[in-house]
Write a protein that holds these residues in place. Sequence first.
Motif, PDB file in Angstrom:
ATOM      1  N   PHE A  21       0.821  -1.211   0.000  1.00 29.53           N
ATOM      2  CA  PHE A  21       0.000   0.000   0.000  1.00 29.53           C
ATOM      3  C   PHE A  21       0.859   1.267   0.000  1.00 29.53           C
ATOM      4  O   PHE A  21       0.634   2.190  -0.794  1.00 29.53           O
ATOM      5  CB  PHE A  21      -0.913  -0.019   1.227  1.00 29.53           C
ATOM      6  N   LEU A  22       1.860   1.297   0.860  1.00 25.61           N
ATOM      7  CA  LEU A  22       2.724   2.479   0.932  1.00 25.61           C
ATOM      8  C   LEU A  22       3.522   2.667  -0.357  1.00 25.61           C
ATOM      9  O   LEU A  22       3.710   3.798  -0.823  1.00 25.61           O
ATOM     10  CB  LEU A  22       3.669   2.364   2.128  1.00 25.61           C
ATOM     11  N   THR A  23       3.984   1.563  -0.949  1.00 23.35           N
ATOM     12  CA  THR A  23       4.727   1.669  -2.204  1.00 23.35           C
ATOM     13  C   THR A  23       3.868   2.255  -3.310  1.00 23.35           C
ATOM     14  O   THR A  23       4.318   3.122  -4.076  1.00 23.35           O
ATOM     15  CB  THR A  23       5.253   0.281  -2.615  1.00 23.35           C
ATOM     16  N   ALA A  24       2.617   1.779  -3.399  1.00 20.20           N
ATOM     17  CA  ALA A  24       1.718   2.296  -4.442  1.00 20.20           C
ATOM     18  C   ALA A  24       1.395   3.772  -4.211  1.00 20.20           C
ATOM     19  O   ALA A  24       1.378   4.572  -5.153  1.00 20.20           O
ATOM     20  CB  ALA A  24       0.436   1.465  -4.476  1.00 20.20           C
ATOM     21  N   VAL A  25       1.161   4.140  -2.958  1.00 14.48           N
ATOM     22  CA  VAL A  25       0.834   5.545  -2.660  1.00 14.48           C
ATOM     23  C   VAL A  25       2.035   6.445  -2.931  1.00 14.48           C
ATOM     24  O   VAL A  25       1.904   7.506  -3.558  1.00 14.48           O
ATOM     25  CB  VAL A  25       0.379   5.666  -1.184  1.00 14.48           C
ATOM     26  N   VAL A  26       3.211   6.031  -2.490  1.00 10.72           N
ATOM     27  CA  VAL A  26       4.411   6.848  -2.697  1.00 10.72           C
ATOM     28  C   VAL A  26       4.724   6.995  -4.182  1.00 10.72           C
ATOM     29  O   VAL A  26       5.114   8.075  -4.643  1.00 10.72           O
ATOM     30  CB  VAL A  26       5.599   6.226  -1.931  1.00 10.72           C
ATOM     31  N   GLN A  27       4.537   5.931  -4.952  1.00  9.03           N
ATOM     32  CA  GLN A  27       4.816   6.005  -6.387  1.00  9.03           C
ATOM     33  C   GLN A  27       3.922   7.022  -7.072  1.00  9.03           C
ATOM     34  O   GLN A  27       4.364   7.770  -7.955  1.00  9.03           O
ATOM     35  CB  GLN A  27       4.642   4.617  -7.008  1.00  9.03           C
ATOM     36  N   ARG A  28       2.665   7.090  -6.665  1.00  7.60           N
ATOM     37  CA  ARG A  28       1.741   8.057  -7.276  1.00  7.60           C
ATOM     38  C   ARG A  28       2.033   9.480  -6.810  1.00  7.60           C
ATOM     39  O   ARG A  28       1.896  10.427  -7.590  1.00  7.60           O
ATOM     40  CB  ARG A  28       0.302   7.662  -6.954  1.00  7.60           C
ATOM     41  N   ILE A  29       2.426   9.620  -5.557  1.00 14.38           N
ATOM     42  CA  ILE A  29       2.744  10.958  -5.061  1.00 14.38           C
ATOM     43  C   ILE A  29       4.024  11.476  -5.709  1.00 14.38           C
ATOM     44  O   ILE A  29       4.150  12.669  -6.007  1.00 14.38           O
ATOM     45  CB  ILE A  29       2.858  10.937  -3.534  1.00 14.38           C
ATOM     46  N   MET A  30       4.980  10.585  -5.943  1.00 15.62           N
ATOM     47  CA  MET A  30       6.248  10.990  -6.539  1.00 15.62           C
ATOM     48  C   MET A  30       6.070  11.595  -7.923  1.00 15.62           C
ATOM     49  O   MET A  30       6.857  12.466  -8.327  1.00 15.62           O
ATOM     50  CB  MET A  30       7.181   9.791  -6.624  1.00 15.62           C
ATOM     51  N   VAL A  31       5.061  11.174  -8.646  1.00 16.82           N
ATOM     52  CA  VAL A  31       4.830  11.719  -9.981  1.00 16.82           C
ATOM     53  C   VAL A  31       4.585  13.221  -9.906  1.00 16.82           C
ATOM     54  O   VAL A  31       5.114  13.999 -10.716  1.00 16.82           O
ATOM     55  CB  VAL A  31       3.638  11.004 -10.648  1.00 16.82           C
ATOM     56  N   TYR A  32       3.787  13.639  -8.925  1.00 20.12           N
ATOM     57  CA  TYR A  32       3.407  15.054  -8.832  1.00 20.12           C
ATOM     58  C   TYR A  32       4.315  15.854  -7.900  1.00 20.12           C
ATOM     59  O   TYR A  32       4.386  17.083  -8.027  1.00 20.12           O
ATOM     60  CB  TYR A  32       1.959  15.162  -8.326  1.00 20.12           C
ATOM     61  N   SER A  33       4.986  15.176  -6.962  1.00 20.96           N
ATOM     62  CA  SER A  33       5.814  15.916  -6.008  1.00 20.96           C
ATOM     63  C   SER A  33       7.277  16.005  -6.427  1.00 20.96           C
ATOM     64  O   SER A  33       7.991  16.901  -5.967  1.00 20.96           O
ATOM     65  CB  SER A  33       5.730  15.254  -4.622  1.00 20.96           C
ATOM     66  N   THR A  34       7.729  15.107  -7.276  1.00 25.58           N
ATOM     67  CA  THR A  34       9.158  15.069  -7.612  1.00 25.58           C
ATOM     68  C   THR A  34       9.406  15.050  -9.108  1.00 25.58           C
ATOM     69  O   THR A  34      10.073  15.941  -9.652  1.00 25.58           O
ATOM     70  CB  THR A  34       9.818  13.836  -6.954  1.00 25.58           C
ATOM     71  N   TRP A  35       8.920  14.047  -9.807  1.00 21.45           N
ATOM     72  CA  TRP A  35       9.307  13.846 -11.202  1.00 21.45           C
ATOM     73  C   TRP A  35       8.849  14.990 -12.106  1.00 21.45           C
ATOM     74  O   TRP A  35       9.642  15.548 -12.861  1.00 21.45           O
ATOM     75  CB  TRP A  35       8.751  12.514 -11.709  1.00 21.45           C
ATOM     76  N   ARG A  36       7.579  15.353 -12.023  1.00 22.92           N
ATOM     77  CA  ARG A  36       7.072  16.429 -12.888  1.00 22.92           C
ATOM     78  C   ARG A  36       7.669  17.793 -12.549  1.00 22.92           C
ATOM     79  O   ARG A  36       8.046  18.529 -13.472  1.00 22.92           O
ATOM     80  CB  ARG A  36       5.543  16.457 -12.830  1.00 22.92           C
TER      81      ARG A  36
END
Length: 337
Positions: A148-163
């Motif tokens: 659960f945490l991995t899936a949530v962090v992966q989605r947050i990383m898209v908008y908080s870091t990568w983009r």
Amino acid sequence: MLQSLAGNSCVRLIQSNKSAWYFLFLVLGYILYLIFGAVVFSSVELPYEDLLRQQLREIKRQFLQEHECLSEERLERFLSKALEASNYGVSILNNASASWNWDFTSSLFFASTVLSTTGYGHTAPLSDGGKAFCIIYSVIGIPFTLLFLTAVVQRIMVYSTWRPVMYVHTRWGLSKPLVALVHATMLAVVAVSCFFLIPAAIFSALEENWNFLESFYFCFISLSTIGLGDYVPGEAFNQKFRELYKLGITVYLLLGLIAMLVVLETFCELQQLKQLRKMFYLKKEKPQDRLAIMEHDHLAFTSMPDGIINSPQEDKTEPFVDFPVLTSPGGDDPMIK
């Protein structure tokens, strides 16, 4: 001459096994860091422990003098029973009898500490059934929580870091490693402010016996999943809105853990840290290396004498048997076609 050859061989040996040497230094550094922590903790905490032991002995001696009818053996049995109950979160004090450890909100708080592996230890299952269920619940729940945490962090990383990093890199043409480093630093400052400094100020105001340092200490110990259990909020006597308070702490721990994982993942993706990690990892076998090995084997095989390669003992292939071709008399059978 021999010394120069030995020196050159040692240099070649070290250069060819850089990763192993780096890993050895890493292990030694970690062991030294453990020893350093043990020395510091022992030198700082041992005098306070000795002082506390002396105070307890003095209090016990005065109590026995004031109550001569009570033997030391009976007092020892009573204290050991009280301490055993305290280890399970049950206190004998009057000001702690109003709060229960296993109502719904307290149980929800306990479940969150188990699944997040924080485990304060202030509350533990009393019954054998509760201990058995805790084992089964953790075996299933901890991997489920990691997923659960991995899936949530992966989605947050898209908008908080990568983009954001890619946007600044393409918009202003700045160096991507530099943009990522500045972004990770700013993200860490925001996370520390929102999940450490501000909550510490709130806890120091809500908890009567906590100062700001103790509140900040609780936040760090909790969100780093250390969970020592020496400070647990919501356990004070006559805590106002205790159930709602416990529920809010559960949500805070979950959101804070997600935020810490996002920050850690952001730093782990920095180019500088990737290069540092590669120093201690085993090198993967590249496709060129595998091709070179295959070519070496092929050359070794072709260099063998023809008598060995074409040896009658090695030739175990069976001769092919010619079978007649099935054709229909008219040549129009669809199955044969």
